[in-house]
Design an enzyme around this catalytic site. Sequence first.
Site, mmCIF file in Angstrom:
data_model
loop_
_atom_site.group_PDB
_atom_site.id
_atom_site.type_symbol
_atom_site.label_atom_id
_atom_site.label_comp_id
_atom_site.label_asym_id
_atom_site.label_seq_id
_atom_site.Cartn_x
_atom_site.Cartn_y
_atom_site.Cartn_z
ATOM 1 N N LYS A 1 -9.822 16.477 -29.122
ATOM 2 C CA LYS A 1 -10.430 17.751 -29.504
ATOM 3 C C LYS A 1 -9.423 18.894 -29.412
ATOM 4 C CE LYS A 1 -15.064 16.298 -28.083
ATOM 5 N NZ LYS A 1 -16.179 16.503 -27.131
ATOM 6 N N CYS B 1 -12.535 19.580 -23.844
ATOM 7 C CA CYS B 1 -13.273 18.880 -22.781
ATOM 8 C C CYS B 1 -14.235 17.874 -23.394
ATOM 9 C CB CYS B 1 -14.079 19.863 -21.933
ATOM 10 S SG CYS B 1 -13.131 21.165 -21.143
ATOM 11 N N ASP B 2 -14.551 16.854 -22.624
ATOM 12 C CA ASP B 2 -15.591 15.909 -23.023
ATOM 13 C C ASP B 2 -16.243 15.355 -21.766
ATOM 14 O OD1 ASP B 2 -16.647 14.326 -25.522
ATOM 15 O OD2 ASP B 2 -16.480 12.885 -23.876
ATOM 16 N N SER B 3 -17.559 15.236 -21.798
ATOM 17 C CA SER B 3 -18.298 14.773 -20.622
ATOM 18 C C SER B 3 -19.159 13.557 -20.946
ATOM 19 C CB SER B 3 -19.208 15.885 -20.078
ATOM 20 O OG SER B 3 -18.456 16.997 -19.665
ATOM 21 N N GLY C 1 -13.532 14.976 -19.006
ATOM 22 C CA GLY C 1 -12.119 14.962 -19.331
ATOM 23 C C GLY C 1 -11.661 16.341 -19.763
#
Length: 206
Positions: free
Chosen positions: A55, A71-73, A109
């Site tokens: 991203k 970010c990634d969750s 992340g």
Amino acid sequence: MRFVLASQSPARLAVLKAAGVTPVVRVSGVDEDAVAAGLGEPTPASLVTALAVAKAEAVAVDERDAVVIGCDSMLLTADGQVQGKPATTEIARERWGRMAGTTGTLLTGHALLVVRDGEVVERVAEHEGTLVRFAEPTAAELDAYLATGEPLHVAGAFTLDGLGGWFVEGIDGDPSSVIGISLPLTRRLLRRVGLSVADLWQAPER
């Protein structure tokens, strides 16, 4: 040099604004399924980190001088399953049926890129994990929560800072990470590339 959030998440934006930073928001448009498919069999932590990197990199290509964070969750449940956004009421209901009364780990992340003169000159990435202890909502409470649509669009089918907060008994770790962007981890990443979060506090909105 401006600070760019590579996410359309209103929760991440709210966390940053409350902490004194008003980022420029850019949506990456990354195909998360395609990124995940290209990783083979990643660990949950490496998956969320790789998605965060993808991203940030997708947004960075259009920047000239900027700090970009992606970010990634995802939720790692007690039975070892990784859960992203459920998308449908049926999936969210099934997930809550397994989550209720258990403890999961919300993994987020983070990838931070420094762009100068149109080139990425610094790239750092890590993840943060926070334990979440889930309550056991009644059938009526769960029906009402699912009807709001909130759990359909968030990792793990719950929020800490919204209606889902009623069904979280507690957390062990960083609350901002559960909301979507860890302030402590972001600060550490900034320091690794020679920047201070204090430099961002007065950044103008653009």
